[in-house]
Design an enzyme around this catalytic site. Structure first.
Site, PDB file in Angstrom:
ATOM      1  N   GLU A 131     -83.536  89.137 -49.061  1.00 52.63           N
ATOM      2  CA  GLU A 131     -83.242  89.622 -50.419  1.00 52.63           C
ATOM      3  C   GLU A 131     -83.707  88.604 -51.470  1.00 52.63           C
ATOM      4  O   GLU A 131     -84.299  88.980 -52.490  1.00 52.63           O
ATOM      5  CB  GLU A 131     -81.740  89.857 -50.544  1.00 52.63           C
ATOM      6  CG  GLU A 131     -81.344  90.640 -51.782  1.00 52.63           C
ATOM      7  CD  GLU A 131     -80.143  91.527 -51.523  1.00 52.63           C
ATOM      8  OE1 GLU A 131     -80.206  92.374 -50.614  1.00 52.63           O
ATOM      9  OE2 GLU A 131     -79.135  91.331 -52.213  1.00 52.63           O
ATOM     10  N   GLU A 148     -68.507  95.005 -62.129  1.00 48.74           N
ATOM     11  CA  GLU A 148     -69.756  95.745 -61.873  1.00 48.74           C
ATOM     12  C   GLU A 148     -70.124  96.594 -63.093  1.00 48.74           C
ATOM     13  O   GLU A 148     -71.292  96.671 -63.481  1.00 48.74           O
ATOM     14  CB  GLU A 148     -69.613  96.624 -60.620  1.00 48.74           C
ATOM     15  CG  GLU A 148     -69.592  95.841 -59.320  1.00 48.74           C
ATOM     16  CD  GLU A 148     -70.954  95.239 -58.946  1.00 48.74           C
ATOM     17  OE1 GLU A 148     -71.964  95.558 -59.587  1.00 48.74           O
ATOM     18  OE2 GLU A 148     -70.988  94.444 -57.994  1.00 48.74           O
ATOM     19  N   GLU A 198     -70.623  95.381 -52.046  1.00 53.45           N
ATOM     20  CA  GLU A 198     -71.771  96.030 -51.387  1.00 53.45           C
ATOM     21  C   GLU A 198     -71.761  97.543 -51.621  1.00 53.45           C
ATOM     22  O   GLU A 198     -72.801  98.154 -51.902  1.00 53.45           O
ATOM     23  CB  GLU A 198     -71.753  95.755 -49.871  1.00 53.45           C
ATOM     24  CG  GLU A 198     -71.816  94.286 -49.478  1.00 53.45           C
ATOM     25  CD  GLU A 198     -73.180  93.651 -49.716  1.00 53.45           C
ATOM     26  OE1 GLU A 198     -73.713  93.794 -50.822  1.00 53.45           O
ATOM     27  OE2 GLU A 198     -73.714  92.989 -48.804  1.00 53.45           O
ATOM     28  N   ASP A 243     -79.331  89.664 -61.770  1.00 58.20           N
ATOM     29  CA  ASP A 243     -78.910  89.913 -60.400  1.00 58.20           C
ATOM     30  C   ASP A 243     -79.407  88.817 -59.476  1.00 58.20           C
ATOM     31  O   ASP A 243     -78.754  88.509 -58.474  1.00 58.20           O
ATOM     32  CB  ASP A 243     -79.395  91.295 -59.924  1.00 58.20           C
ATOM     33  CG  ASP A 243     -78.430  91.869 -58.915  1.00 58.20           C
ATOM     34  OD1 ASP A 243     -78.880  92.391 -57.890  1.00 58.20           O
ATOM     35  OD2 ASP A 243     -77.209  91.758 -59.143  1.00 58.20           O
TER      36      ASP A 243
HETATM   37  C1  LIG Z   1     -73.891  92.466 -59.283  1.00 58.58           C
HETATM   38  C2  LIG Z   1     -74.205  92.818 -57.850  1.00 58.58           C
HETATM   39  N1  LIG Z   1     -73.268  93.471 -57.059  1.00 58.58           N
HETATM   40  C3  LIG Z   1     -73.582  93.771 -55.765  1.00 58.58           C
HETATM   41  C4  LIG Z   1     -74.780  93.458 -55.194  1.00 58.58           C
HETATM   42  C5  LIG Z   1     -75.115  93.819 -53.773  1.00 58.58           C
HETATM   43  N2  LIG Z   1     -75.092  92.678 -52.914  1.00 58.58           N
HETATM   44  C6  LIG Z   1     -75.701  92.800 -56.028  1.00 58.58           C
HETATM   45  N3  LIG Z   1     -76.921  92.484 -55.569  1.00 58.58           N
HETATM   46  N4  LIG Z   1     -75.413  92.486 -57.348  1.00 58.58           N
END
Ligand SMILES: Cc1ncc(CN)c(N)n1
Length: 218
Positions: free
Chosen positions: A87, A209, A139, A46
């Protein structure tokens, strides 16, 4: 929730939407049964995703400033952009807490595929309605997912609470609501050809996702 274009698409793609927003990886965090090695794999990937997500959000900001008739669109997106700085710092702190070397992380297939889609969405050829719909979808999946881990009956372990709070908190929920209204407004006013492109992006992101969550299982 008023019934806009996005709510119709969620209904028409219910199975995929549930797979993306109630994935076994997320349910295992909620139930306190998650394997920390899976969490660390997700964390590493991530971080790579976020590094590629920042230029994507910047591209949505540029398109909003050029194509949206409503100045508040850009202000909402700018808010999301600002949060990404914090973040990235959080990822670095979280990585050191778990002894994860972010500089050595190799992108997995799901991460590479997702970043290829972000590149396509960044391209000026991709219209603002499609880009902001993609932005909301990206999001919203995290907000819906991690909010499950913050429910009063969840058994999320203390070590993972910060991650769950980051995306599951109410403020992020309100921000996603703003994005949803922006996307629905533009989708309602868009030509059918643009709505079709946005729908493709919506479905593609849900699948990416799901693949991304699956990747945490190694
Ligand atoms: C894979 C993924 N998708 C969404 C998000 C949220 N910004 C994230 N941090 N990572």
């Amino acid at each position: 929730m008023e019934r806009g274009v996005l709510e119709r698409w969620i209904k028409e793609n219910e199975g995929l939407y549930v797979e993306a927003t109630r994935h076994p990886f997320i349910l295992s965090i909620r139930d306190g049964t998650v394997d920390f090695s899976a969490y660390k794999r997700w964390l590493e990937q991530d971080y790579l995703f976020i590094r590629n997500f920042v230029p994507f959000v910047a591209s949505v900001l540029v398109k909003a400033s050029r194509e949206s008739e409503d100045d508040s669109d850009m202000e909402t997106i700018l808010g999301g952009m600002a949060a990404l700085h914090d973040e990235i710092l959080w990822f670095k702190k979280e990585a050191s807490k778990w002894n994860v070397q972010l500089s050595h992380v190799v992108p997995q297939n799901a991460t590479e595929a997702y970043c290829r889609l972000l590149e396509i969405l960044i391209n000026p050829e991709t219209d603002y309605t499609t880009a902001v719909t993609a932005f909301w979808t990206i999001e919203a999946v995290y907000q819906q997912s991690f909010s499950l881990c913050l429910k009063s009956d969840s058994k999320t372990v203390a070590e993972l609470m910060e991650a769950c709070r980051r995306w599951g908190n109410d403020d992020f929920g309100t921000y996603c609501e703003s994005l949803r209204r922006i996307a629905n407004r533009h989708l309602a006013n868009a030509q059918e050809s643009v709505r079709k492109k946005a729908e493709e992006a919506f479905k593609l992101i849900l699948q990416l996702e799901v693949d991304f969550w699956n990747m945490s299982f190694g």
